[in-house]
Design an enzyme around this catalytic site. Structure first.
Site, PDB file in Angstrom:
ATOM      1  N   PRO A 217       0.617  -1.551   0.323  1.00 50.00           N
ATOM      2  CG  PRO A 217      -1.021  -1.761   1.971  1.00 50.00           C
ATOM      3  CD  PRO A 217       0.472  -2.145   1.098  1.00 50.00           C
TER       4      PRO A 217
ATOM      5  CD  GLU B   9       1.268  -6.533  11.549  1.00 46.53           C
ATOM      6  OE1 GLU B   9       0.896  -5.349  11.456  1.00 46.53           O
ATOM      7  OE2 GLU B   9       0.632  -7.229  11.469  1.00 46.53           O
TER       8      GLU B   9
ATOM      9  NE  ARG C  29      -7.186  -4.883 -21.024  1.00 51.23           N
ATOM     10  CZ  ARG C  29      -7.055  -3.969 -21.957  1.00 51.23           C
ATOM     11  NH1 ARG C  29      -5.974  -3.228 -21.610  1.00 51.23           N
ATOM     12  NH2 ARG C  29      -7.873  -3.862 -22.526  1.00 51.23           N
TER      13      ARG C  29
ATOM     14  CG  ASP D 128      -7.840   1.068 -22.230  1.00 48.35           C
ATOM     15  OD1 ASP D 128      -8.237   1.900 -20.897  1.00 48.35           O
ATOM     16  OD2 ASP D 128      -6.828  -0.052 -21.182  1.00 48.35           O
TER      17      ASP D 128
HETATM   18  N1  4GY Z   1      -3.068  -2.848  -1.437  1.00 53.08           N
HETATM   19  N2  4GY Z   1      -1.364  -2.653  -2.938  1.00 53.08           N
HETATM   20  C1  4GY Z   1      -1.671  -4.331  -1.527  1.00 53.08           C
HETATM   21  C2  4GY Z   1      -1.373  -4.218  -0.039  1.00 53.08           C
HETATM   22  C3  4GY Z   1      -0.622  -6.202   1.346  1.00 53.08           C
HETATM   23  C4  4GY Z   1       1.612  -7.512   4.571  1.00 53.08           C
HETATM   24  C5  4GY Z   1       2.575  -5.752   2.695  1.00 53.08           C
HETATM   25  C6  4GY Z   1      -1.835  -3.066  -1.788  1.00 53.08           C
HETATM   26  O1  4GY Z   1       0.212  -3.553  -3.732  1.00 53.08           O
HETATM   27  N3  4GY Z   1       0.067  -4.718  -2.289  1.00 53.08           N
HETATM   28  O2  4GY Z   1      -2.305  -3.902   0.578  1.00 53.08           O
HETATM   29  N4  4GY Z   1      -0.266  -6.255   0.333  1.00 53.08           N
HETATM   30  C7  4GY Z   1       0.393  -6.121   2.291  1.00 53.08           C
HETATM   31  C8  4GY Z   1       0.592  -7.219   3.878  1.00 53.08           C
HETATM   32  C9  4GY Z   1       2.957  -7.253   3.792  1.00 53.08           C
HETATM   33  C10 4GY Z   1       1.907  -6.505   1.550  1.00 53.08           C
END
Ligand code: 4GY
Length: 248
Positions: free
Chosen positions: A89, A116, A154, A169
């Site tokens: 994230p 984690e 794609r 698209d």
């Molecule tokens: N959103 N985009 C994502 C995610 C899970 C613990 C690191 C996301 O790309 N990855 O939520 N990944 C976490 C779980 C370790 C990744």
């Protein structure tokens, strides 16, 4: 294009065996290999995680197995230096443009995290890119890895049968899609818009363009690229009823 994915759940990748991606692999357009991170541990328990330095909840993925896995992949896949992608994230948001940029690469390595998080030294010393598939938290990196493969593949010539559909698209043009219909012409009182049954190709083209403009204004005005709109679009926009969009 070669793609190597490093994961503790190799069995999660069956979606890449079917449909458009599965066929692209069978046809040799895409060479995807899944690597089990535990095969790169050296201890009796094949441990891929450990307690966090500094304390706190949960476990952290260890650094050494990821480095060993990427060393093995690089050894097996001689050639251009691969981009090494970490999904999290905290990464750069995946968009149409990012997917198209990745599709130009000859070789990608994608690392899937769990627990984690991953030891920061994987990010610092191994990853060239960190990519997010959206502002929410998943339990692991496998689905993001598959999303990246889908979105990038794609753009590889031949993967999608109709190249025009890739070029047109939604996010290529900054416009959402128009509504689609097939038979029957009426279902439970819902009629297919008359223009689509008319055989009037230019009227159909204009209707679809107006629908795309309307939907984009209603749902995703942030996508509209003013510079991408032509004279006809401005005329269609003037004709659009500001309240004609779907409720609410
Ligand atoms: N959103 N985009 C994502 C995610 C899970 C613990 C690191 C996301 O790309 N990855 O939520 N990944 C976490 C779980 C370790 C990744």
């Amino acid at each position: 294009m070669k793609i190597d994915i490093v994961t503790i759940f190799p069995e999660a990748f069956t979606p890449l065996q079917v449909s458009v991606i599965g066929r692209a692999r069978e046809r040799g357009l895409l060479d995807v290999r899944i690597w089990d991170l535990r095969d790169f541990t050296t201890d009796r328990h094949r441990q891929v995680d450990d307690a966090p330095y500094g304390g706190g909840a949960g476990m952290v993925m260890k650094v050494e197995p990821f480095f060993a896995a990427v060393d093995a992949i690089r050894a097996q896949r001689a050639g251009a230096t691969p981009r090494v992608i970490l999904t999290s994230p905290q990464g750069r948001p995946l968009t149409h443009d990012v997917a198209r940029e990745l599709a130009r690469e000859k070789h990608l390595i994608i690392l899937c995290g769990h627990y984690e998080g991953i030891d920061e030294r994987v990010r610092e010393g191994l990853a060239t890119d960190e990519i997010s598939v959206g502002d929410y938290v998943l339990t692991g990196g496998e689905l993001p890895a598959m999303v990246i493969v889908e979105a990038a593949a794609r753009f590889i010539a031949g993967v999608v049968g109709d190249a025009a559909s890739v070029a047109a698209d939604s996010f290529a043009e900054g416009l959402l899609d128009y509504p689609h219909y097939t038979r029957p012409p009426e279902f439970r009182g819902r009629r297919v818009p008359e223009v689509l049954l008319s055989g009037h190709h230019d009227a159909i083209r204009r209707w679809r363009r107006a629908q795309r403009l309307q939907r984009t204004l209603d749902r995703r005005p942030d996508l509209l690229k003013a510079e991408a709109l032509g004279e006809e679009d401005h005329r269609l926009l003037e004709d659009l009823d500001v309240d004609a969009g779907e409720s609410p």
